[in-house]
Design a protein around this motif. Structure first.
Motif, PDB file in Angstrom:
ATOM      1  N   SER A 153      37.407  51.699  29.785  1.00  0.00           N
ATOM      2  CA  SER A 153      36.560  52.054  30.915  1.00  0.00           C
ATOM      3  C   SER A 153      35.453  51.026  31.084  1.00  0.00           C
ATOM      4  O   SER A 153      34.975  50.446  30.110  1.00  0.00           O
ATOM      5  N   ILE A 154      35.080  50.819  32.301  1.00  0.00           N
ATOM      6  CA  ILE A 154      34.033  49.865  32.641  1.00  0.00           C
ATOM      7  C   ILE A 154      32.780  50.630  33.057  1.00  0.00           C
ATOM      8  O   ILE A 154      32.856  51.533  33.885  1.00  0.00           O
ATOM      9  N   PHE A 155      31.650  50.242  32.490  1.00  0.00           N
ATOM     10  CA  PHE A 155      30.401  50.926  32.784  1.00  0.00           C
ATOM     11  C   PHE A 155      29.478  50.010  33.561  1.00  0.00           C
ATOM     12  O   PHE A 155      29.388  48.824  33.304  1.00  0.00           O
ATOM     13  N   GLY A 156      28.788  50.597  34.521  1.00  0.00           N
ATOM     14  CA  GLY A 156      27.877  49.798  35.318  1.00  0.00           C
ATOM     15  C   GLY A 156      28.586  49.197  36.508  1.00  0.00           C
ATOM     16  O   GLY A 156      29.825  49.246  36.613  1.00  0.00           O
ATOM     17  N   ASN A 164      38.860  53.679  40.773  1.00  0.00           N
ATOM     18  CA  ASN A 164      37.796  53.598  39.783  1.00  0.00           C
ATOM     19  C   ASN A 164      38.057  54.498  38.581  1.00  0.00           C
ATOM     20  O   ASN A 164      37.657  54.176  37.460  1.00  0.00           O
ATOM     21  N   ASN A 202      31.293  41.955  35.062  1.00  0.00           N
ATOM     22  CA  ASN A 202      30.567  43.169  34.677  1.00  0.00           C
ATOM     23  C   ASN A 202      29.444  42.807  33.729  1.00  0.00           C
ATOM     24  O   ASN A 202      29.677  42.185  32.697  1.00  0.00           O
ATOM     25  N   ARG A 203      28.243  43.161  34.103  1.00  0.00           N
ATOM     26  CA  ARG A 203      27.066  42.941  33.253  1.00  0.00           C
ATOM     27  C   ARG A 203      26.971  41.510  32.758  1.00  0.00           C
ATOM     28  O   ARG A 203      26.718  41.268  31.559  1.00  0.00           O
ATOM     29  N   ASN A 227      40.217  52.480  36.523  1.00  0.00           N
ATOM     30  CA  ASN A 227      39.768  51.098  36.313  1.00  0.00           C
ATOM     31  C   ASN A 227      40.888  50.116  36.639  1.00  0.00           C
ATOM     32  O   ASN A 227      41.206  49.209  35.843  1.00  0.00           O
ATOM     33  N   TYR A 270      30.454  46.693  38.847  1.00  0.00           N
ATOM     34  CA  TYR A 270      31.341  45.592  38.538  1.00  0.00           C
ATOM     35  C   TYR A 270      32.097  45.169  39.784  1.00  0.00           C
ATOM     36  O   TYR A 270      32.235  45.931  40.738  1.00  0.00           O
TER      37      TYR A 270
END
Length: 115
Positions: free
Chosen positions: A27-30, A73, A99-100, A76, A32
């Motif tokens: 999973s991707i957080f924030g 989403n 991402n980040r 992902n 992106y």
């Protein structure tokens, strides 16, 4: 670390369609951005289409009206629906995640369009 797994490439005749998929390994957080790029033999890698988490999309002029980027989403996963394919679309297609402040690339999938 995030791995991107692409699928869906192949050989198709001009005018045909293909759908590429790119799934992340976790999973991707924030916020992106995910997108598709391509590189033809002897040419530089170029942007094909990108999608932000706000569903803002951007396309290269050469694919507008023919390609559609979409994302799930919850999974992902980002997709690239390619219609009305042309021989000049032949390239290795790469998925990219930003991402980040980190950038990740997939291994690439070959798309070949025969005339």
């Amino acid at each position: 670390q995030v791995q991107l797994v692409e699928s869906g490439g192949g050989l198709v005749q001009a005018g045909g369609s293909l759908r590429l998929s790119c799934a992340t390994s976790r999973s991707i957080f924030g916020p992106y951005v995910m997108g598709w790029y391509r590189q033809a033999p002897g040419k530089q890698r170029e942007m094909v289409a990108t999608s932000t988490i706000g569903d803002t999309t951007n396309y290269a002029d050469s694919v507008k009206g023919r390609f559609t980027i979409s994302r799930d989403n919850a999974k992902n996963t980002v997709y690239l629906q390619m219609n009305s394919l042309k021989p000049e679309d032949t390239a290795v297609y790469y998925c990219k995640l930003v991402n980040r402040g980190s950038i990740y690339w997939g291994q690439g999938t070959q798309v070949t369009v025969s005339s």
